[in-house]
Scaffold this active site. Sequence first.
Site, short mmCIF file in Angstrom:
data_model
loop_
_atom_site.label_atom_id
_atom_site.label_comp_id
_atom_site.label_asym_id
_atom_site.label_seq_id
_atom_site.Cartn_x
_atom_site.Cartn_y
_atom_site.Cartn_z
CE1 TYR A 98 -3.52 -2.62 0.55
CE2 TYR A 98 -4.65 -0.62 1.22
CZ TYR A 98 -4.69 -1.94 0.82
OH TYR A 98 -5.90 -2.56 0.69
CE LYS A 137 1.59 -17.85 -2.86
NZ LYS A 137 0.68 -19.04 -2.88
CG ASP A 172 -2.30 -20.36 -1.34
OD1 ASP A 172 -1.70 -20.36 -0.23
OD2 ASP A 172 -1.86 -21.00 -2.32
CG ASP A 201 -8.04 -4.82 1.75
OD1 ASP A 201 -8.96 -4.35 2.46
OD2 ASP A 201 -8.04 -4.78 0.51
CG ASP A 215 -13.77 -7.22 2.58
OD1 ASP A 215 -13.44 -6.50 3.55
OD2 ASP A 215 -14.38 -6.78 1.58
C1 IPM Z 1 -10.28 -1.39 4.39
C2 IPM Z 1 -10.61 -0.73 3.08
C3 IPM Z 1 -9.48 0.21 2.71
C4 IPM Z 1 -8.23 -0.62 2.53
C5 IPM Z 1 -9.74 1.08 1.47
C6 IPM Z 1 -11.00 1.92 1.62
C7 IPM Z 1 -8.56 1.96 1.15
O1 IPM Z 1 -10.87 -1.67 2.11
O2 IPM Z 1 -10.08 -0.67 5.39
O3 IPM Z 1 -10.23 -2.62 4.43
O4 IPM Z 1 -8.00 -1.22 1.47
O5 IPM Z 1 -7.44 -0.69 3.49
MN MN Z 2 -10.83 -3.74 2.80
#
Ligand code: IPM
Ligand code: MN
Length: 379
Positions: free
Chosen positions: A146, A197, A230, A254, A258
């Site tokens: 990032y 990884k 993975d 990240d 999710d």
């Molecule tokens: C998160 C979000 C952020 C990230 C975005 C909005 C930049 O997806 O906090 O997980 O990728 O870190």
């Molecule tokens: Mn995210």
Amino acid sequence: MNSASNMFKVAVVGGEGIGPEVTAQSHRILNWFIAERGVPLVVREAQYGLIPYLSKGKVLPEDTVEAMDEADAILWGASGGPETREVSAEARKAGSLLSLRSKYDLYANLRPIVANPALAEAAPLKAEVLDGVDFIIIRELTSGIYFGEPRGIETLPDGQRRGFNTEQYTTNQVRRVARAAFELARTRKSRVCSVDKANVLETSVVWREEVTALHREEFSDIELTHLYVDNAAMQIVRQPRQFDVMVTGNIFGDILSDCAAMASGSLGMLPSASLGPVDRFGRRKALYEPVHGSAPDIAGKGIANPLGSILSVAMMLRLTLNRPDDADLLERSVAAALAGGARTADIAEASAKRLSTVEMGDAVLSALNEAVAEQREQA
Ligand code: IPM
Ligand code: MN
């Protein structure tokens, strides 16, 4: 903490998309803790995003910068959405969430994944997979791909474009977040799973070796395991209850967080805390935000789930305000509201009545009031 007044300072920044709606509810919860529990807190509200951009030319105006700079904790809503098109890329970047993470050095991002039995029916995974899920992902938040340099988009001699980024991790960047994970594990089930990884990437070789060395030097009481990313993604949906603390780099964290949201039942439920280094006064800057983001498709409709933001307040009570009992009280009250059938659309079974964002805030406030009334009766 402002030593002159012994008051903590919190900046409430709703931001964009569904951010302002859900944050309005968690702000009500904060006010409840100030009024009913005497939490010593000064709240300052500030704007972020398109609205201040249109009036002041900045997504992050001076007043907001000041509120966040002076705050012990920031309660953040969300940023981004279709309106980003109206803001120049430069103005956007100048006040982005990423630049804030970097400015305050918020390197340890905690994302707890807890499955609520009341939501099993509405969850996409089977109830038996969700049973007993309670783990926490610590995502490194201020380094890795990032932020790595060089980065950019260039045009090659043959006219093709080439986009490039740099994944990188140093000893200290790995060790400080690994330390956060080991220390947290000591307060839980004493198990850390580090995800990388290392079969392909040098950054991951450094990552794995540094985590292993720190473990050997200082945390041999903790059980440490390693997974390739993975495999980790598969294990999170196959058998999420195997995890206690998972630690990983920025981009893997990240993606995995999710994915792990599904192992909790719903993305709308997930809180997070992003913590900076401890300073010489023992203070630690922190930003609390729901994981769900700006959800532009439902913004302004009053139907978003505020529980991710409300549970972020519980994390604030525990990690910044040193109020573990109040944090427990809030978490129990959210669970009670859910057990009593309170559902926003994202977590509703087919037969359930769907509450608005405000009504879900009401449901948590009534559960808090009931819990306190019960405590009084017992006393
Ligand atoms: C998160 C979000 C952020 C990230 C975005 C909005 C930049 O997806 O906090 O997980 O990728 O870190
Ligand atoms: Mn995210």
